[in-house]
Design a protein around this motif. Structure first.
Motif, short mmCIF file in Angstrom:
data_model
loop_
_atom_site.label_atom_id
_atom_site.label_comp_id
_atom_site.label_asym_id
_atom_site.label_seq_id
_atom_site.Cartn_x
_atom_site.Cartn_y
_atom_site.Cartn_z
N ALA B 74 -0.22 -3.33 -19.94
CA ALA B 74 -1.09 -2.37 -19.26
C ALA B 74 -1.49 -2.91 -17.88
N ARG B 75 -1.73 -4.20 -17.83
CA ARG B 75 -2.09 -4.84 -16.54
C ARG B 75 -0.96 -4.67 -15.53
N LEU B 76 0.26 -4.96 -15.99
CA LEU B 76 1.43 -4.82 -15.13
C LEU B 76 1.60 -3.38 -14.68
N ARG B 77 1.45 -2.50 -15.63
CA ARG B 77 1.59 -1.08 -15.35
C ARG B 77 0.57 -0.61 -14.32
N ALA B 78 -0.66 -1.08 -14.47
CA ALA B 78 -1.73 -0.70 -13.54
C ALA B 78 -1.42 -1.23 -12.14
N PHE B 79 -0.90 -2.45 -12.09
CA PHE B 79 -0.55 -3.02 -10.79
C PHE B 79 0.52 -2.18 -10.11
N LEU B 80 1.54 -1.80 -10.86
CA LEU B 80 2.62 -1.01 -10.28
C LEU B 80 2.13 0.37 -9.85
N ASP B 81 1.27 0.96 -10.66
CA ASP B 81 0.71 2.26 -10.29
C ASP B 81 -0.02 2.16 -8.95
N SER B 82 -0.81 1.09 -8.82
CA SER B 82 -1.54 0.94 -7.56
C SER B 82 -0.58 0.58 -6.42
N PHE B 83 0.50 -0.07 -6.78
CA PHE B 83 1.51 -0.41 -5.77
C PHE B 83 2.09 0.86 -5.15
N TRP B 84 2.41 1.83 -5.98
CA TRP B 84 2.99 3.07 -5.47
C TRP B 84 1.99 3.89 -4.67
N THR B 85 0.70 3.83 -5.10
CA THR B 85 -0.27 4.74 -4.51
C THR B 85 -1.12 4.11 -3.40
N ASP B 86 -1.45 2.83 -3.55
CA ASP B 86 -2.41 2.22 -2.62
C ASP B 86 -1.76 1.50 -1.45
N SER B 87 -0.45 1.64 -1.30
CA SER B 87 0.23 0.87 -0.27
C SER B 87 -0.33 1.15 1.11
N LEU B 88 -0.73 2.37 1.34
CA LEU B 88 -1.29 2.74 2.64
C LEU B 88 -2.52 1.92 2.96
N GLU B 89 -3.46 1.89 2.02
CA GLU B 89 -4.70 1.14 2.25
C GLU B 89 -4.45 -0.36 2.35
N LYS B 90 -3.58 -0.83 1.47
CA LYS B 90 -3.29 -2.27 1.49
C LYS B 90 -2.67 -2.68 2.82
N LEU B 91 -1.82 -1.81 3.33
CA LEU B 91 -1.19 -2.07 4.61
C LEU B 91 -2.24 -2.17 5.70
N ARG B 92 -3.23 -1.29 5.64
CA ARG B 92 -4.27 -1.29 6.64
C ARG B 92 -5.09 -2.57 6.56
N ASP B 93 -5.45 -2.97 5.33
CA ASP B 93 -6.21 -4.20 5.13
C ASP B 93 -5.45 -5.39 5.70
N LEU B 94 -4.17 -5.40 5.41
CA LEU B 94 -3.33 -6.51 5.86
C LEU B 94 -3.30 -6.57 7.37
N ALA B 95 -3.14 -5.42 8.00
CA ALA B 95 -3.08 -5.35 9.46
C ALA B 95 -4.38 -5.87 10.07
N GLU B 96 -5.49 -5.47 9.47
CA GLU B 96 -6.79 -5.92 9.98
C GLU B 96 -6.93 -7.43 9.90
N SER B 97 -6.59 -7.99 8.75
CA SER B 97 -6.77 -9.43 8.57
C SER B 97 -5.81 -10.22 9.45
N ASN B 98 -4.68 -9.64 9.79
CA ASN B 98 -3.70 -10.36 10.60
C ASN B 98 -4.00 -10.30 12.09
N GLU B 99 -4.69 -9.27 12.51
CA GLU B 99 -4.91 -9.09 13.95
C GLU B 99 -6.19 -9.77 14.42
N GLN B 100 -6.78 -10.59 13.57
CA GLN B 100 -8.01 -11.26 14.00
C GLN B 100 -7.71 -12.66 14.48
#
Lengths: 100, 100
Positions: B74-100
DNA sequence: AGTAAGCGTTAGTTGATACTTACGTAAGCG
DNA sequence: CGCTTACGTAAGTATCAACTAACGCTTACT
């Protein structure tokens, strides 16, 4: 399908997928997100991703723009969804084909 | 989480998960489903699955019964589900942390 | 034409991994 | 107690995968 799962098995490739998820990015941009490895290493990861069909390439002058191939991602996703849910039936099918 | 994805990257291990999905099975039973490889090879795959937490082991006399650890799946499944759906937000977080 | 930027590719190395063979060990059975 | 069944594990091997370094090919720009 095994190829897709194996592609996902490498963390850097997962990260690359996330990077190009919402907007295409040039190879150099992608490589810039991985300071610890060479551009060549990332280029090879991009090759794996391209061959597995998870990303697409587009030429723009000297640059290669990469974007997620959502169709193939959807295929992988559908397989995993059926993996979690249909295992009971698949198990039964397998048992039948093996016992003949 | 990388461990889980890497575990799934090997087709035989996927197959094993499916075999013990709905009911526990002994190691010998599982190995019998793979005529092309040795029992030892399967035992080692079971070790990987056990260490990644995807399957659980229970002793029954001389036998070791394996079953799916649905909590970890279930943990793995939840991670993958969030992988498909949350990539947009994660990308934004990553960009913010990298541009500082 | 000459140069630089942007990338893929090849060769070679190292570390991981999937496998076989051989061995060790615990539990049941006579 | 011996013997067998059921297993994990250690050792050794062969294949694969991730990486670096070096090279080559385009495309732009002057």
């Amino acid at each position: 399908m095994d190829t897709l799962l194996k592609t996902l098995g490498e963390p850097k490739r997962c990260e690359i997928i996330r990077l190009v998820w919402s907007e295409e990015k040039a190879a150099t941009e992608i490589a810039a997100h991985f300071p610890t490895v060479t551009r060549s290493a990332i280029s090879q990861h991009l090759g794996v991703l391209r061959r597995s069909g998870l990303v697409s390439e587009r030429r723009d002058g000297t640059r290669r723009m990469y974007s997620v191939n959502h169709r193939e991602v959807a295929r992988l996703r559908a397989f995993l969804d059926s993996f979690w849910t249909d295992s009971l039936e698949k198990l039964r099918d397998l048992a039948e084909s093996n016992e003949q």
